[in-house]
Enzyme design. Structure first.
Site, PDB file in Angstrom:
ATOM      1  N   GLU A  92       0.816  -1.207   0.000  1.00 41.13           N
ATOM      2  CA  GLU A  92       0.000   0.000   0.000  1.00 41.13           C
ATOM      3  C   GLU A  92       0.850   1.257   0.000  1.00 41.13           C
ATOM      4  O   GLU A  92       2.001   1.258   0.438  1.00 41.13           O
ATOM      5  CB  GLU A  92      -0.994   0.004   1.161  1.00 41.13           C
ATOM      6  CG  GLU A  92      -0.404   0.039   2.539  1.00 41.13           C
ATOM      7  CD  GLU A  92      -1.509   0.077   3.605  1.00 41.13           C
ATOM      8  OE1 GLU A  92      -1.880  -1.005   4.094  1.00 41.13           O
ATOM      9  OE2 GLU A  92      -1.984   1.166   3.940  1.00 41.13           O
ATOM     10  N   CYS A 105       3.757   8.378   0.272  1.00 43.60           N
ATOM     11  CA  CYS A 105       4.408   7.475   1.222  1.00 43.60           C
ATOM     12  C   CYS A 105       4.405   6.082   0.604  1.00 43.60           C
ATOM     13  O   CYS A 105       3.347   5.555   0.269  1.00 43.60           O
ATOM     14  CB  CYS A 105       3.615   7.487   2.531  1.00 43.60           C
ATOM     15  SG  CYS A 105       4.175   6.255   3.717  1.00 43.60           S
ATOM     16  N   CYS A 112       7.091  -7.143   6.900  1.00 41.04           N
ATOM     17  CA  CYS A 112       8.254  -6.617   7.612  1.00 41.04           C
ATOM     18  C   CYS A 112       8.648  -7.631   8.676  1.00 41.04           C
ATOM     19  O   CYS A 112       7.799  -8.321   9.227  1.00 41.04           O
ATOM     20  CB  CYS A 112       7.885  -5.288   8.269  1.00 41.04           C
ATOM     21  SG  CYS A 112       9.253  -4.473   9.119  1.00 41.04           S
ATOM     22  N   CYS A 116       8.046  -4.510  15.486  1.00 38.30           N
ATOM     23  CA  CYS A 116       7.704  -3.436  16.435  1.00 38.30           C
ATOM     24  C   CYS A 116       6.303  -3.695  17.017  1.00 38.30           C
ATOM     25  O   CYS A 116       5.381  -4.079  16.300  1.00 38.30           O
ATOM     26  CB  CYS A 116       7.745  -2.070  15.754  1.00 38.30           C
ATOM     27  SG  CYS A 116       9.406  -1.638  15.194  1.00 38.30           S
ATOM     28  N   CYS A 119       2.930  -1.975  15.526  1.00 35.59           N
ATOM     29  CA  CYS A 119       2.847  -1.783  14.074  1.00 35.59           C
ATOM     30  C   CYS A 119       2.077  -2.910  13.393  1.00 35.59           C
ATOM     31  O   CYS A 119       2.304  -4.088  13.658  1.00 35.59           O
ATOM     32  CB  CYS A 119       4.249  -1.680  13.498  1.00 35.59           C
ATOM     33  SG  CYS A 119       4.253  -1.384  11.721  1.00 35.59           S
ATOM     34  N   GLY A 159       7.406  -2.024   5.720  1.00 34.73           N
ATOM     35  CA  GLY A 159       8.764  -2.506   5.484  1.00 34.73           C
ATOM     36  C   GLY A 159       9.834  -1.640   6.111  1.00 34.73           C
ATOM     37  O   GLY A 159       9.592  -0.489   6.480  1.00 34.73           O
ATOM     38  N   GLU A 160      11.022  -2.239   6.248  1.00 36.03           N
ATOM     39  CA  GLU A 160      12.175  -1.513   6.772  1.00 36.03           C
ATOM     40  C   GLU A 160      13.145  -1.298   5.597  1.00 36.03           C
ATOM     41  O   GLU A 160      13.795  -2.239   5.151  1.00 36.03           O
ATOM     42  CB  GLU A 160      12.823  -2.343   7.903  1.00 36.03           C
ATOM     43  CG  GLU A 160      14.172  -1.862   8.370  1.00 36.03           C
ATOM     44  CD  GLU A 160      14.250  -0.352   8.655  1.00 36.03           C
ATOM     45  OE1 GLU A 160      13.392   0.185   9.354  1.00 36.03           O
ATOM     46  OE2 GLU A 160      15.205   0.286   8.150  1.00 36.03           O
ATOM     47  N   SER A 191      12.648   6.505   6.599  1.00 34.13           N
ATOM     48  CA  SER A 191      12.485   6.227   8.017  1.00 34.13           C
ATOM     49  C   SER A 191      13.039   4.843   8.331  1.00 34.13           C
ATOM     50  O   SER A 191      12.763   3.879   7.626  1.00 34.13           O
ATOM     51  CB  SER A 191      10.992   6.287   8.348  1.00 34.13           C
ATOM     52  OG  SER A 191      10.775   5.994   9.700  1.00 34.13           O
ATOM     53  N   SER A 214      13.190   6.054  13.995  1.00 31.65           N
ATOM     54  CA  SER A 214      12.078   5.691  14.883  1.00 31.65           C
ATOM     55  C   SER A 214      12.640   5.418  16.262  1.00 31.65           C
ATOM     56  O   SER A 214      13.325   4.420  16.474  1.00 31.65           O
ATOM     57  CB  SER A 214      11.363   4.448  14.339  1.00 31.65           C
ATOM     58  OG  SER A 214      10.800   4.747  13.090  1.00 31.65           O
ATOM     59  N   LEU A 215      12.346   6.316  17.194  1.00 31.30           N
ATOM     60  CA  LEU A 215      12.954   6.235  18.522  1.00 31.30           C
ATOM     61  C   LEU A 215      12.014   5.521  19.496  1.00 31.30           C
ATOM     62  O   LEU A 215      12.351   4.461  20.031  1.00 31.30           O
ATOM     63  CB  LEU A 215      13.272   7.668  18.992  1.00 31.30           C
ATOM     64  CG  LEU A 215      14.149   7.865  20.201  1.00 31.30           C
ATOM     65  CD1 LEU A 215      15.489   7.173  20.046  1.00 31.30           C
ATOM     66  CD2 LEU A 215      14.379   9.363  20.452  1.00 31.30           C
ATOM     67  N   HIS A 216      10.866   6.082  19.723  1.00 30.53           N
ATOM     68  CA  HIS A 216       9.752   5.484  20.480  1.00 30.53           C
ATOM     69  C   HIS A 216      10.018   5.166  21.953  1.00 30.53           C
ATOM     70  O   HIS A 216       9.086   4.886  22.705  1.00 30.53           O
ATOM     71  CB  HIS A 216       9.199   4.232  19.792  1.00 30.53           C
ATOM     72  CG  HIS A 216       8.833   4.421  18.355  1.00 30.53           C
ATOM     73  ND1 HIS A 216       8.230   5.563  17.879  1.00 30.53           N
ATOM     74  CD2 HIS A 216       9.004   3.624  17.250  1.00 30.53           C
ATOM     75  CE1 HIS A 216       8.035   5.455  16.574  1.00 30.53           C
ATOM     76  NE2 HIS A 216       8.497   4.298  16.173  1.00 30.53           N
ATOM     77  N   ASN A 290      -1.554   4.992  16.320  1.00 30.45           N
ATOM     78  CA  ASN A 290      -2.772   4.560  15.642  1.00 30.45           C
ATOM     79  C   ASN A 290      -3.142   3.202  16.198  1.00 30.45           C
ATOM     80  O   ASN A 290      -2.382   2.253  16.027  1.00 30.45           O
ATOM     81  CB  ASN A 290      -2.509   4.408  14.136  1.00 30.45           C
ATOM     82  CG  ASN A 290      -2.555   5.735  13.427  1.00 30.45           C
ATOM     83  OD1 ASN A 290      -3.522   6.465  13.509  1.00 30.45           O
ATOM     84  ND2 ASN A 290      -1.475   6.039  12.733  1.00 30.45           N
ATOM     85  N   CYS A 333      -0.736   2.736   9.286  1.00 33.13           N
ATOM     86  CA  CYS A 333       0.176   2.071   8.356  1.00 33.13           C
ATOM     87  C   CYS A 333      -0.114   0.576   8.273  1.00 33.13           C
ATOM     88  O   CYS A 333      -0.221  -0.093   9.286  1.00 33.13           O
ATOM     89  CB  CYS A 333       1.608   2.230   8.834  1.00 33.13           C
ATOM     90  SG  CYS A 333       1.841   3.555  10.023  1.00 33.13           S
TER      91      CYS A 333
HETATM   92  N1  SAH Z   1      10.533   0.598   9.118  1.00 37.52           N
HETATM   93  C1  SAH Z   1      10.558   2.035   9.154  1.00 37.52           C
HETATM   94  C2  SAH Z   1       9.281   2.649   8.553  1.00 37.52           C
HETATM   95  C3  SAH Z   1       8.087   2.329   9.388  1.00 37.52           C
HETATM   96  S1  SAH Z   1       6.629   3.264   9.323  1.00 37.52           S
HETATM   97  C4  SAH Z   1      10.737   2.516  10.581  1.00 37.52           C
HETATM   98  O1  SAH Z   1      10.655   1.706  11.484  1.00 37.52           O
HETATM   99  O2  SAH Z   1      10.975   3.695  10.780  1.00 37.52           O
HETATM  100  C5  SAH Z   1       6.966   4.905   9.823  1.00 37.52           C
HETATM  101  C6  SAH Z   1       6.735   5.228  11.294  1.00 37.52           C
HETATM  102  O3  SAH Z   1       5.436   4.884  11.769  1.00 37.52           O
HETATM  103  C7  SAH Z   1       7.728   4.525  12.203  1.00 37.52           C
HETATM  104  O4  SAH Z   1       8.236   5.457  13.121  1.00 37.52           O
HETATM  105  C8  SAH Z   1       6.864   3.504  12.879  1.00 37.52           C
HETATM  106  O5  SAH Z   1       7.427   3.086  14.082  1.00 37.52           O
HETATM  107  C9  SAH Z   1       5.564   4.252  13.026  1.00 37.52           C
HETATM  108  N2  SAH Z   1       4.389   3.417  13.278  1.00 37.52           N
HETATM  109  C10 SAH Z   1       4.138   2.160  12.878  1.00 37.52           C
HETATM  110  N3  SAH Z   1       2.948   1.734  13.314  1.00 37.52           N
HETATM  111  C11 SAH Z   1       2.422   2.753  14.006  1.00 37.52           C
HETATM  112  C12 SAH Z   1       1.199   2.938  14.704  1.00 37.52           C
HETATM  113  N4  SAH Z   1       0.285   1.973  14.786  1.00 37.52           N
HETATM  114  N5  SAH Z   1       0.985   4.128  15.289  1.00 37.52           N
HETATM  115  C13 SAH Z   1       1.899   5.120  15.218  1.00 37.52           C
HETATM  116  N6  SAH Z   1       3.049   5.008  14.583  1.00 37.52           N
HETATM  117  C14 SAH Z   1       3.329   3.837  13.981  1.00 37.52           C
END
Ligand code: SAH
Length: 350
Positions: A92, A105, A112, A116, A119, A159-160, A191, A214-216, A290, A333
């Site tokens: 998508e 995007c 993937c 995470c 995700c 995907g990464e 990203s 992506s820090l989180h 999300n 996503c």
């Molecule tokens: N693999 C890459 C791209 C992922 S998507 C990465 O990890 O960065 C882009 C961003 O959306 C990432 O920061 C990912 O962690 C975040 N993301 C994924 N699922 C999410 C969700 N349900 N809610 C909020 N952010 C999300």
């Protein structure tokens, strides 16, 4: 299997055509059909002789990225697309309309394997890497379908990208090549969840693209709970790789932080996060999580998210809350692709 002609760079295509005994200018014509006129068949390439078209058709394939579904948000005009690849895998992509132009995007893998916790894209695991032409194809199809030019690209779909390094780098070369769509590298963001060796390689490619990390989590322990990749590369290493990227490219790194209620949106998280980011010339993007059906993470209230943002701002951090786009069309996503996978399962069961 035939060769993937849309994944060749400009000079690589010249060499291919020389091998077929053709003159160099033919490569320019073919490249233009593939990357400017966005042609999906050799038959359309009418300034080539029938013989050459047949020869190309015998050796090469223009792999399809075929639109299956399009959703248009009534709220903000965001479009979501579901595409089918030659082997039936689905990906998508999203088109977002901003004042400064159209941003797409794209996905870099089907599925993937990064795992995470919040995700949707990782739930079924990795199916396969996308080729450079399949990453480009998402953008080309969106331009063809909408008739509008795309000026910005973010590699933030399923995907990464740094787990598919060579194809991703080739994609960037093709996307920004002056003979093709010629999108400015400064308008491209990638990203990553933090695959350190490939972040360091990317810093050496000589690109001007923006890196988003992506820090989180604000400590190694907290990050590890949400992102299994942190078991392999710890927070210190990842931050050092971001610093290297900035030093080598001069491009300010963006940090992404998905806010999860009661998990990483507390006072102490804001404090720790500020301490990490204050010494760095960077930007922080907060993404209220999300909710994903298969997981029970809760998004913070608007007020909590704003409080979190204010705390960071007061500490001198350059911070924004990501504007939510297309919230009425299959949410987060990877959810359009997941829904499709589920519908197929239902069909299978009948
Ligand atoms: N693999 C890459 C791209 C992922 S998507 C990465 O990890 O960065 C882009 C961003 O959306 C990432 O920061 C990912 O962690 C975040 N993301 C994924 N699922 C999410 C969700 N349900 N809610 C909020 N952010 C999300």
């Amino acid at each position: 299997m035939k060769k993937d002609i849309r994944s060749y760079g400009y000079t690589e295509l010249q060499k291919e055509l020389e091998h077929l005994g053709e003159k160099a200018f033919r490569a320019r014509q073919v490249y233009e059909w593939l990357h400017v006129k966005l042609s999906d068949s050799f038959a359309e390439m009418t300034n080539l002789s029938l013989k050459l078209r047949e020869k190309l058709d015998g050796e090469y394939e223009i792999f399809p990225v075929s639109p299956v579904e399009r959703q248009i948000s009534r709220l903000d005009g965001t479009n979501k697309f579901l595409f089918r690849l030659w082997d039936g895998n689905m990906v998508e992509s999203v088109l977002m309309r901003y004042k400064h132009g159209n941003s797409v995007c794209i996905s870099s893998q089907a599925g993937c394997r990064m795992g995470c916790a919040f995700c949707a894209s990782t739930i079924g695991g990795l199916k396969r890497n996308l080729t450079a032409s399949e990453m480009l194809g998402q953008i080309y199809q969106i331009q063809k379908i909408t008739g509008e030019r795309v000026s910005n690209v973010v590699v933030m779909g399923t995907g990464e990208p740094l787990d598919n390094y060579e194809n991703f780098v080739q994609f960037i070369r093709l996307l920004t090549d002056e003979h093709g769509l010629h999108i400015s590298q400064r308008n491209v963001t990638v990203s990553t969840c933090g695959i350190v060796p490939n972040m360091l390689r990317l810093a050496e490619e000589g690109f001007q693209i923006t890196l988003a990390l992506s820090l989180h989590g604000s400590t190694q322990e907290k990050r590890r709970k949400l992102m299994p990749v942190a078991n392999k590369y710890d927070l210190e290493e990842v931050l050092a790789a971001c610093d290297t990227y900035f030093e080598k490219t001069g491009r300010r790194v963006t940090f992404e932080y998905s806010l999860v209620h009661g998990v990483n949106d507390r006072e102490e998280d804001a404090r720790e996060l500020a301490a990490i980011l204050r010494p760095r010339n960077c930007h922080l993007n907060l993404i209220p999580v999300n909710p994903v059906k298969e997981r029970d993470f809760v998004r913070p209230s608007r007020e909590n998210a704003l409080n979190f943002k204010n705390k960071l701002e007061k500490s001198g951090i350059n911070v924004t809350i990501r504007r939510e786009m297309g919230s009425d069309i299959d949410g987060a996503c990877g959810q359009l692709r997941r829904r499709y996978a589920e519908e197929e399962k239902i069909v299978d069961e009948i």
